[in-house]
Write a protein that holds these residues in place. Sequence first.
Motif, mmCIF file in Angstrom:
data_model
loop_
_atom_site.group_PDB
_atom_site.id
_atom_site.type_symbol
_atom_site.label_atom_id
_atom_site.label_comp_id
_atom_site.label_asym_id
_atom_site.label_seq_id
_atom_site.Cartn_x
_atom_site.Cartn_y
_atom_site.Cartn_z
ATOM 1 N N GLY A 1 0.825 -1.207 0.000
ATOM 2 C CA GLY A 1 0.000 0.000 0.000
ATOM 3 C C GLY A 1 0.856 1.252 0.000
ATOM 4 N N LEU A 2 1.930 1.219 0.776
ATOM 5 C CA LEU A 2 2.829 2.376 0.825
ATOM 6 C C LEU A 2 3.435 2.642 -0.555
ATOM 7 C CD1 LEU A 2 4.260 4.511 2.540
ATOM 8 C CD2 LEU A 2 5.973 2.776 3.123
ATOM 9 N N MET A 3 3.829 1.574 -1.217
ATOM 10 C CA MET A 3 4.437 1.693 -2.545
ATOM 11 C C MET A 3 3.434 2.265 -3.553
ATOM 12 S SD MET A 3 6.330 -1.384 -4.587
ATOM 13 C CE MET A 3 4.864 -2.272 -5.109
ATOM 14 N N TRP A 4 2.247 1.660 -3.600
ATOM 15 C CA TRP A 4 1.249 2.078 -4.599
ATOM 16 C C TRP A 4 0.768 3.497 -4.360
ATOM 17 C CZ3 TRP A 4 -2.213 -0.529 -8.323
ATOM 18 C CH2 TRP A 4 -1.625 -1.680 -8.856
ATOM 19 N N THR A 5 0.503 3.846 -3.105
ATOM 20 C CA THR A 5 -0.020 5.188 -2.860
ATOM 21 C C THR A 5 1.057 6.240 -3.126
ATOM 22 O OG1 THR A 5 0.441 4.937 -0.497
ATOM 23 C CG2 THR A 5 -1.821 4.516 -1.224
ATOM 24 N N THR A 6 2.318 5.918 -2.802
ATOM 25 C CA THR A 6 3.394 6.881 -3.058
ATOM 26 C C THR A 6 3.603 7.059 -4.556
ATOM 27 O OG1 THR A 6 4.421 6.166 -1.003
ATOM 28 C CG2 THR A 6 5.774 7.476 -2.484
ATOM 29 N N TRP A 7 3.649 5.940 -5.271
ATOM 30 C CA TRP A 7 3.793 6.017 -6.733
ATOM 31 C C TRP A 7 2.596 6.728 -7.360
ATOM 32 C CZ3 TRP A 7 5.667 0.313 -7.933
ATOM 33 C CH2 TRP A 7 7.028 0.210 -7.606
ATOM 34 N N ALA A 8 1.391 6.440 -6.829
ATOM 35 C CA ALA A 8 0.191 7.088 -7.380
ATOM 36 C C ALA A 8 0.263 8.593 -7.173
ATOM 37 C CB ALA A 8 -1.072 6.519 -6.725
ATOM 38 N N GLY A 9 0.801 9.029 -6.040
ATOM 39 C CA GLY A 9 0.963 10.459 -5.794
ATOM 40 C C GLY A 9 1.888 11.087 -6.825
ATOM 41 N N PHE A 10 2.973 10.400 -7.120
ATOM 42 C CA PHE A 10 3.893 10.911 -8.146
ATOM 43 C C PHE A 10 3.199 10.968 -9.506
ATOM 44 C CE2 PHE A 10 6.972 10.290 -11.545
ATOM 45 C CZ PHE A 10 7.782 11.404 -11.342
ATOM 46 N N ALA B 1 11.347 17.047 -16.335
ATOM 47 C CA ALA B 1 11.585 18.420 -15.879
ATOM 48 C C ALA B 1 11.170 18.598 -14.421
ATOM 49 C CB ALA B 1 10.831 19.401 -16.775
ATOM 50 N N PHE B 2 10.188 17.836 -14.019
ATOM 51 C CA PHE B 2 9.641 17.910 -12.656
ATOM 52 C C PHE B 2 10.449 17.043 -11.694
ATOM 53 C CE2 PHE B 2 6.320 15.867 -9.817
ATOM 54 C CZ PHE B 2 6.139 16.960 -8.965
ATOM 55 N N LEU B 3 11.068 15.994 -12.242
ATOM 56 C CA LEU B 3 11.731 14.964 -11.423
ATOM 57 C C LEU B 3 12.703 15.511 -10.374
ATOM 58 C CD1 LEU B 3 12.169 11.937 -10.846
ATOM 59 C CD2 LEU B 3 13.928 11.947 -12.635
ATOM 60 N N PRO B 4 13.605 16.460 -10.714
ATOM 61 C CA PRO B 4 14.551 16.926 -9.685
ATOM 62 C C PRO B 4 13.846 17.510 -8.459
ATOM 63 C CG PRO B 4 15.157 17.779 -11.847
ATOM 64 C CD PRO B 4 13.843 17.096 -12.013
ATOM 65 N N GLN C 1 12.240 14.631 -6.481
ATOM 66 C CA GLN C 1 13.228 13.859 -5.716
ATOM 67 C C GLN C 1 13.713 14.634 -4.491
ATOM 68 O OE1 GLN C 1 15.849 12.465 -8.999
ATOM 69 N NE2 GLN C 1 15.364 10.439 -8.180
ATOM 70 N N ALA C 2 13.934 15.933 -4.647
ATOM 71 C CA ALA C 2 14.336 16.746 -3.491
ATOM 72 C C ALA C 2 13.212 16.795 -2.457
ATOM 73 C CB ALA C 2 14.697 18.163 -3.946
ATOM 74 N N TRP C 3 11.984 16.825 -2.947
ATOM 75 C CA TRP C 3 10.807 16.856 -2.070
ATOM 76 C C TRP C 3 10.720 15.571 -1.248
ATOM 77 C CZ3 TRP C 3 8.321 21.073 -0.939
ATOM 78 C CH2 TRP C 3 6.977 21.080 -0.527
ATOM 79 N N PHE C 4 10.957 14.424 -1.926
ATOM 80 C CA PHE C 4 11.010 13.136 -1.199
ATOM 81 C C PHE C 4 12.092 13.186 -0.129
ATOM 82 C CE2 PHE C 4 8.917 10.803 -4.840
ATOM 83 C CZ PHE C 4 7.916 10.215 -4.088
ATOM 84 N N GLU C 5 13.272 13.681 -0.537
ATOM 85 C CA GLU C 5 14.440 13.583 0.341
ATOM 86 C C GLU C 5 14.382 14.545 1.529
ATOM 87 O OE1 GLU C 5 18.118 13.657 -1.778
ATOM 88 O OE2 GLU C 5 19.324 13.660 0.059
ATOM 89 N N TYR C 6 13.980 15.782 1.257
ATOM 90 C CA TYR C 6 14.075 16.806 2.313
ATOM 91 C C TYR C 6 12.761 17.086 3.027
ATOM 92 C CZ TYR C 6 18.569 17.482 0.105
ATOM 93 O OH TYR C 6 19.822 17.265 -0.403
ATOM 94 N N VAL C 7 11.631 16.701 2.419
ATOM 95 C CA VAL C 7 10.339 17.026 3.035
ATOM 96 C C VAL C 7 9.564 15.764 3.432
ATOM 97 C CG1 VAL C 7 8.121 18.206 2.713
ATOM 98 C CG2 VAL C 7 10.223 19.189 1.734
#
Length: 292
Positions: free
Chosen positions: A174-183, A199-202, A205-211
């Motif tokens: 569930g964690l995997m699917w909901t996180t991927w679905a959010g992306f 173009a959005f990816l960087p 990725q920073a949002w995942f890492e720092y927030v």
Amino acid sequence: SRAPVTVIGLGAMGSALARAFLAAGHPTTVWNRSPDKADDLVGQGAVRAATVADAMSAGNLIVICVLDYRAMREIIDSTGHSPADRVIVNLTSGTPGDARATAAWAQEQGMEYIDGAIMATPSMIGSEETLIFYGGPQEVYDAHADTLRSIAGAGTYLGEEPGLPSLYDVALLGLMWTTWAGFMHSAALLASEKVPAAAFLPYAQAWFEYVISPEVPNLATQVDTGAYPDNDSTLGMQTVAIEHLVEASRTQGVDPTLPEFLHARAEQAIRRGHAGDGFGAVFEVLRAPAAQ
Ligand code: NDP
């Protein structure tokens, strides 16, 4: 010398399990409904059992991995009566309810039962990092833990409750699917203005890492203590921001269901008095939806 093992079910996963037991030096007996799936394994030193009963008689540890729990029960039931002292390690995927019912059934049959959930693909079987969750009687698991390390070096015992491995399994899924679905939802929003995902990816990725990731331990503490501090960002304020996400999804012609769901749950939490708490208060709604 290493303990003998029987593997029942030689699909993609069962074959990988049998190969790993053989590679670790366990005398390995195999059975599959379609017998030709054992051909390669026999070439690698496995013994092909002609019947399920023969497979069950070869040794006391029976690892089974087939399509679903129904198939698993049909296979064992087909033997009529299984030999004494059998330990079933069921690595078939299913629900916690499946696992609990099957543990009770195994007990009626006089078999010891360990339920397992494989958190890996077949090519990962047999490595040090591979994770399989296990649940069932501690002394039964302990007696076979060394043998089971041949298929998954990071095998982990979760406790006596046989439903826990499947519960951890679906929770991670569930964690995997909901996180991927959010992306994917974010990517769809950007695609509505022809912005490529690259173009959005960087920023994602920073949002995942720092927030996103650093907040998860705080959320875990909030869940375990039942206190949801707002940290200057109340659920009431954040719900207005989610409204913008809903509205933007609609006007950009993107599926608004995901943000609508989030908005609805945040509003429920607010109705239950959590407007001044943080985002973590949505846990109260998710864990007890009936109390709305
Ligand atoms: P496959 O489709 O490759 O194999 C299915 C197996 O189940 C075959 O051995 C098949 O026998 C057997 N089977 C199905 N129905 C019956 C039945 N009624 N009676 C007897 N045998 C039956 O699946 P996998 O090996 O990939 O998956 C097996 C389990 O492992 C599943 O529960 C799956 O969720 C789980 N799993 C798989 C992962 C993966 O990446 N593959 C990852 C994690 C878990 P036959 O050859 O005769 O058709």
